[in-house]
Design a protein around this motif. Structure first.
Motif, PDB file in Angstrom:
ATOM      1  N   GLN A  81       0.797  -1.372  -0.063  1.00 60.22           N
ATOM      2  CA  GLN A  81       0.013  -0.010  -0.038  1.00 60.22           C
ATOM      3  C   GLN A  81       0.865   1.192  -0.166  1.00 60.22           C
ATOM      4  N   ARG A  84       2.412   1.651  -3.451  1.00 58.48           N
ATOM      5  CA  ARG A  84       1.449   2.356  -4.444  1.00 58.48           C
ATOM      6  C   ARG A  84       1.160   3.652  -4.469  1.00 58.48           C
ATOM      7  N   ARG A  85       0.876   3.997  -3.237  1.00 62.17           N
ATOM      8  CA  ARG A  85       0.970   5.509  -2.533  1.00 62.17           C
ATOM      9  C   ARG A  85       2.068   6.187  -3.167  1.00 62.17           C
ATOM     10  N   ARG A  87       4.081   5.710  -5.611  1.00 60.57           N
ATOM     11  CA  ARG A  87       4.141   6.061  -7.054  1.00 60.57           C
ATOM     12  C   ARG A  87       3.271   7.136  -7.550  1.00 60.57           C
ATOM     13  N   ASP A  88       2.529   7.634  -6.727  1.00 65.57           N
ATOM     14  CA  ASP A  88       1.453   8.743  -7.120  1.00 65.57           C
ATOM     15  C   ASP A  88       2.443  10.104  -7.283  1.00 65.57           C
ATOM     16  N   PHE A  89       3.363  10.075  -6.633  1.00 66.08           N
ATOM     17  CA  PHE A  89       4.553  11.428  -6.555  1.00 66.08           C
ATOM     18  C   PHE A  89       5.429  11.423  -7.859  1.00 66.08           C
ATOM     19  N   LEU A  90       5.193  12.324  -8.465  1.00 61.43           N
ATOM     20  CA  LEU A  90       5.952  12.368  -9.828  1.00 61.43           C
ATOM     21  C   LEU A  90       7.503  12.485  -9.544  1.00 61.43           C
ATOM     22  N   VAL A 126       1.994   9.585   4.192  1.00 60.42           N
ATOM     23  CA  VAL A 126       1.392   8.410   3.852  1.00 60.42           C
ATOM     24  C   VAL A 126       1.293   7.487   4.967  1.00 60.42           C
TER      25      VAL A 126
END
Length: 143
Positions: A81, A84-85, A87-90, A126
């Motif tokens: 989890q 996955r979270r 990976r949202d940060f570019l 996170v």
């Protein structure tokens, strides 16, 4: 783990030297046809061995962004989890599992210190991340 043939390994070596090399040149260097090179590259992309092609820039302070390394201590029951979270940060360029005290290594790139500060607040919020430690990279040591 992906198993590569010797010719696939040779192709990757050549692409690491110059990702813009022509298919014809690769075929000549590897002693195979252009069609074989093209098919091999397509298969390597489909298998996620080749994730993309990039440009390496000469060292120029005006082109550099703020680079940093962040180490994360996480609740290991929530590893998937958390990843996955993250990976949202570019701005997170790389995520690696580590041994030792820290669980994850993050390579970061931001446009400014204020952007880095916002990113670090986002990372630390996170769910599943217990604590982080960040090191700003100041200069690159040339060989």
């Amino acid at each position: 783990m992906v198993t590569l043939t010797p010719i696939e390994k040779s192709l990757l070596v050549e692409l690491r030297k110059d990702a813009r090399v022509t298919v014809s040149s690769l075929a000549y260097k590897l002693g195979i046809t252009r069609a074989t090179v093209t098919n091999m590259m397509n298969r390597l992309e489909e298998r996620k061995v080749i994730l993309g092609y990039t440009v390496l820039l000469a060292h120029d302070d005006s082109l550099e962004e703020i680079r940093a390394v962040t180490l994360c201590d996480i609740d290991t029951r929530m590893t998937q989890q958390v990843i996955r979270r993250l990976r949202d940060f570019l701005e997170i360029q790389e995520i690696c599992a580590t041994s030792g005290v820290w669980d994850l290594y993050l390579a970061l790139e931001c446009h400014s210190l204020s952007d880095l500060d916002k990113l670090l607040h986002g990372i630390s919020s996170v769910n599943g991340i217990n604590k982080i430690q960040t090191h700003i990279l100041l200069s690159r040591m040339e060989n």
